[in-house]
Design a protein around this motif. Structure first.
Motif, PDB file in Angstrom:
ATOM      1  N   GLU A  27       0.818  -1.211   0.000  1.00  0.00           N
ATOM      2  CA  GLU A  27       0.000   0.000   0.000  1.00  0.00           C
ATOM      3  C   GLU A  27       0.851   1.261   0.000  1.00  0.00           C
ATOM      4  O   GLU A  27       0.504   2.250  -0.659  1.00  0.00           O
ATOM      5  N   GLU A  28       1.955   1.234   0.749  1.00  0.00           N
ATOM      6  CA  GLU A  28       2.804   2.416   0.852  1.00  0.00           C
ATOM      7  C   GLU A  28       3.840   2.479  -0.260  1.00  0.00           C
ATOM      8  O   GLU A  28       4.399   3.548  -0.536  1.00  0.00           O
ATOM      9  N   GLY A  29       4.137   1.344  -0.885  1.00  0.00           N
ATOM     10  CA  GLY A  29       5.079   1.313  -1.991  1.00  0.00           C
ATOM     11  C   GLY A  29       6.521   1.556  -1.600  1.00  0.00           C
ATOM     12  O   GLY A  29       7.354   1.902  -2.441  1.00  0.00           O
ATOM     13  N   SER A  30       6.847   1.389  -0.323  1.00  0.00           N
ATOM     14  CA  SER A  30       8.223   1.609   0.123  1.00  0.00           C
ATOM     15  C   SER A  30       8.467   0.836   1.409  1.00  0.00           C
ATOM     16  O   SER A  30       7.544   0.307   2.024  1.00  0.00           O
ATOM     17  N   GLY A  31       9.715   0.823   1.816  1.00  0.00           N
ATOM     18  CA  GLY A  31      10.074   0.187   3.072  1.00  0.00           C
ATOM     19  C   GLY A  31      10.574  -1.224   2.881  1.00  0.00           C
ATOM     20  O   GLY A  31       9.807  -2.121   2.531  1.00  0.00           O
ATOM     21  N   ALA A  32      11.865  -1.434   3.078  1.00  0.00           N
ATOM     22  CA  ALA A  32      12.474  -2.752   2.929  1.00  0.00           C
ATOM     23  C   ALA A  32      12.463  -3.480   4.263  1.00  0.00           C
ATOM     24  O   ALA A  32      12.561  -2.868   5.334  1.00  0.00           O
ATOM     25  N   PHE A  33      12.335  -4.793   4.200  1.00  0.00           N
ATOM     26  CA  PHE A  33      12.385  -5.584   5.413  1.00  0.00           C
ATOM     27  C   PHE A  33      13.780  -5.610   6.020  1.00  0.00           C
ATOM     28  O   PHE A  33      13.938  -5.600   7.234  1.00  0.00           O
ATOM     29  N   PHE A  34      14.783  -5.655   5.163  1.00  0.00           N
ATOM     30  CA  PHE A  34      16.148  -5.828   5.635  1.00  0.00           C
ATOM     31  C   PHE A  34      16.962  -4.586   5.325  1.00  0.00           C
ATOM     32  O   PHE A  34      17.302  -4.304   4.167  1.00  0.00           O
ATOM     33  N   THR A  35      17.238  -3.829   6.358  1.00  0.00           N
ATOM     34  CA  THR A  35      18.030  -2.613   6.283  1.00  0.00           C
ATOM     35  C   THR A  35      19.171  -2.722   7.291  1.00  0.00           C
ATOM     36  O   THR A  35      19.265  -3.702   8.035  1.00  0.00           O
ATOM     37  N   VAL A  36      20.007  -1.720   7.319  1.00  0.00           N
ATOM     38  CA  VAL A  36      21.076  -1.700   8.318  1.00  0.00           C
ATOM     39  C   VAL A  36      20.486  -1.795   9.718  1.00  0.00           C
ATOM     40  O   VAL A  36      20.973  -2.540  10.585  1.00  0.00           O
ATOM     41  N   GLY A  37      19.391  -1.065   9.958  1.00  0.00           N
ATOM     42  CA  GLY A  37      18.775  -1.063  11.279  1.00  0.00           C
ATOM     43  C   GLY A  37      18.199  -2.409  11.671  1.00  0.00           C
ATOM     44  O   GLY A  37      18.416  -2.881  12.791  1.00  0.00           O
ATOM     45  N   THR A  38      17.447  -3.048  10.760  1.00  0.00           N
ATOM     46  CA  THR A  38      16.847  -4.339  11.109  1.00  0.00           C
ATOM     47  C   THR A  38      17.912  -5.422  11.248  1.00  0.00           C
ATOM     48  O   THR A  38      17.779  -6.321  12.078  1.00  0.00           O
ATOM     49  N   LEU A  39      18.969  -5.334  10.452  1.00  0.00           N
ATOM     50  CA  LEU A  39      20.047  -6.313  10.575  1.00  0.00           C
ATOM     51  C   LEU A  39      20.741  -6.198  11.925  1.00  0.00           C
ATOM     52  O   LEU A  39      20.937  -7.194  12.627  1.00  0.00           O
ATOM     53  N   LEU A  40      21.107  -4.981  12.309  1.00  0.00           N
ATOM     54  CA  LEU A  40      21.802  -4.790  13.587  1.00  0.00           C
ATOM     55  C   LEU A  40      20.893  -5.136  14.763  1.00  0.00           C
ATOM     56  O   LEU A  40      21.288  -5.861  15.679  1.00  0.00           O
ATOM     57  N   ALA A  41      19.666  -4.604  14.747  1.00  0.00           N
ATOM     58  CA  ALA A  41      18.738  -4.886  15.839  1.00  0.00           C
ATOM     59  C   ALA A  41      18.426  -6.377  15.915  1.00  0.00           C
ATOM     60  O   ALA A  41      18.347  -6.955  17.009  1.00  0.00           O
ATOM     61  N   GLY A  42      18.251  -7.019  14.763  1.00  0.00           N
ATOM     62  CA  GLY A  42      17.953  -8.447  14.743  1.00  0.00           C
ATOM     63  C   GLY A  42      19.088  -9.299  15.272  1.00  0.00           C
ATOM     64  O   GLY A  42      18.860 -10.287  15.975  1.00  0.00           O
ATOM     65  N   ILE A  43      20.317  -8.929  14.938  1.00  0.00           N
ATOM     66  CA  ILE A  43      21.479  -9.679  15.442  1.00  0.00           C
ATOM     67  C   ILE A  43      21.551  -9.599  16.958  1.00  0.00           C
ATOM     68  O   ILE A  43      21.711 -10.618  17.650  1.00  0.00           O
ATOM     69  N   PHE A  44      21.402  -8.379  17.497  1.00  0.00           N
ATOM     70  CA  PHE A  44      21.475  -8.234  18.951  1.00  0.00           C
ATOM     71  C   PHE A  44      20.282  -8.894  19.639  1.00  0.00           C
ATOM     72  O   PHE A  44      20.439  -9.500  20.706  1.00  0.00           O
ATOM     73  N   LEU A  45      19.087  -8.791  19.034  1.00  0.00           N
ATOM     74  CA  LEU A  45      17.922  -9.444  19.629  1.00  0.00           C
ATOM     75  C   LEU A  45      18.077 -10.966  19.603  1.00  0.00           C
ATOM     76  O   LEU A  45      17.756 -11.645  20.579  1.00  0.00           O
ATOM     77  N   GLY A  46      18.608 -11.506  18.502  1.00  0.00           N
ATOM     78  CA  GLY A  46      18.799 -12.947  18.395  1.00  0.00           C
ATOM     79  C   GLY A  46      19.770 -13.477  19.439  1.00  0.00           C
ATOM     80  O   GLY A  46      19.500 -14.489  20.103  1.00  0.00           O
ATOM     81  N   ILE A  47      20.889 -12.786  19.608  1.00  0.00           N
ATOM     82  CA  ILE A  47      21.868 -13.236  20.605  1.00  0.00           C
ATOM     83  C   ILE A  47      21.312 -13.043  22.014  1.00  0.00           C
ATOM     84  O   ILE A  47      21.537 -13.864  22.905  1.00  0.00           O
TER      85      ILE A  47
END
Length: 257
Positions: A27-47
């Motif tokens: 609907e918004e036509g923008s916004g990637a799932f995997f960005t620098v922010g989601t990668l970094l936050a996801g790595i720290f959340l996973g660990i």
């Protein structure tokens, strides 16, 4: 295993909200799932999830909750270093009250022996990782829709824990029927209901403010155990609980966005 518990927790959450995130992206036509922010936050959340699950399996729940509750002391330093945020005088007082209450509870509750030391050390490391995850989410969350951002974070965290489960334990375990129902509860309540809400709030509130709520978990869990299990806390519990909740209330009411 700890990594398998963490994997199913975030993978389930990611899959559950993925359809809504895909619709928002369309609907918004923008916004990637995997960005620098989601990668970094996801790595720290996973660990963080993997270490938290391991730590709570290797020490008492009380000890684990007490040491994870040190986040209000840790988060302001990471936030100042990474994003330059400072506490006002009221927030400093709120942190001091929350930490003082946690220390009071720790002194009276702490019952560690040598068998607890590894679990306690890992739990404390997990608190640092969780604080970093909160600050990173605060830094990168603002430009993305919450469902798109949290989906990316959960899926990255799932990959991190899948790798850990395979390398350390040899496989990703599912468990029996009781384990599946327990994992479903973890997906719905503290992950989708908890961490998604945390990432949403980080657009509007500093990570230090969010971390104020962590010590109150020990207090609230103990209070909930009274009607559920008939476990009435001893008298020393109430002064510490009052300090912690006073810090939380003060931090919320006097915080600057």
């Amino acid at each position: 295993s700890a990594a398998s518990i963490g994997f199913w927790r975030v993978m389930g959450a990611g899959i559950l909200i993925l359809p809504f995130a895909l619709r928002i992206r369309r609907e918004e036509g923008s916004g990637a799932f995997f960005t620098v922010g989601t990668l970094l936050a996801g790595i720290f959340l996973g660990i963080h999830f993997a270490t938290w699950c391991w730590g709570i399996q290797n020490t008492s729940i009380a000890n684990a909750c007490l040491f994870i509750g040190l986040q209000p002391l840790i988060t302001p330093f990471i936030a100042h270093w990474l994003i330059g945020e400072r506490l006002n005088r009221w927030e400093i007082l709120a942190v001091a009250l929350a930490v003082l209450g946690t220390c009071w509870l720790a002194v009276n509750q702490f019952s560690a022996d040598r068998s607890d030391l590894a679990g306690i050390a890992v739990t404390f490391a997990s608190a640092i990782l969780c604080s970093a995850y909160l600050v990173i989410s605060r830094k990168y969350r603002a430009g993305q829709h919450i469902l798109v951002f949290s989906t990316g974070v959960f899926l990255v965290a799932a990959v991190v824990q899948a790798v850990a489960a395979i390398l350390i334990y040899g496989s990703i375990e599912i468990g029996d029927r009781q384990s599946i129902f327990a994992l479903l509860g973890l997906v719905l309540l503290p992950t989708v209901g908890g961490h998604s809400l945390v990432m949403f709030l980080l657009k509007y509130a500093k990570p230090q403010l969010i971390s104020f709520s962590v010590p109150s978990q020990f207090v609230l869990a103990t209070m909930m155990a009274i009607p559920l299990f008939g476990e009435v806390p001893p008298l020393w519990f109430y002064p510490g609980a009052a300090l912690v909740l006073s810090g939380v209330i003060l931090g919320i009411t006097k915080a600057e966005a």
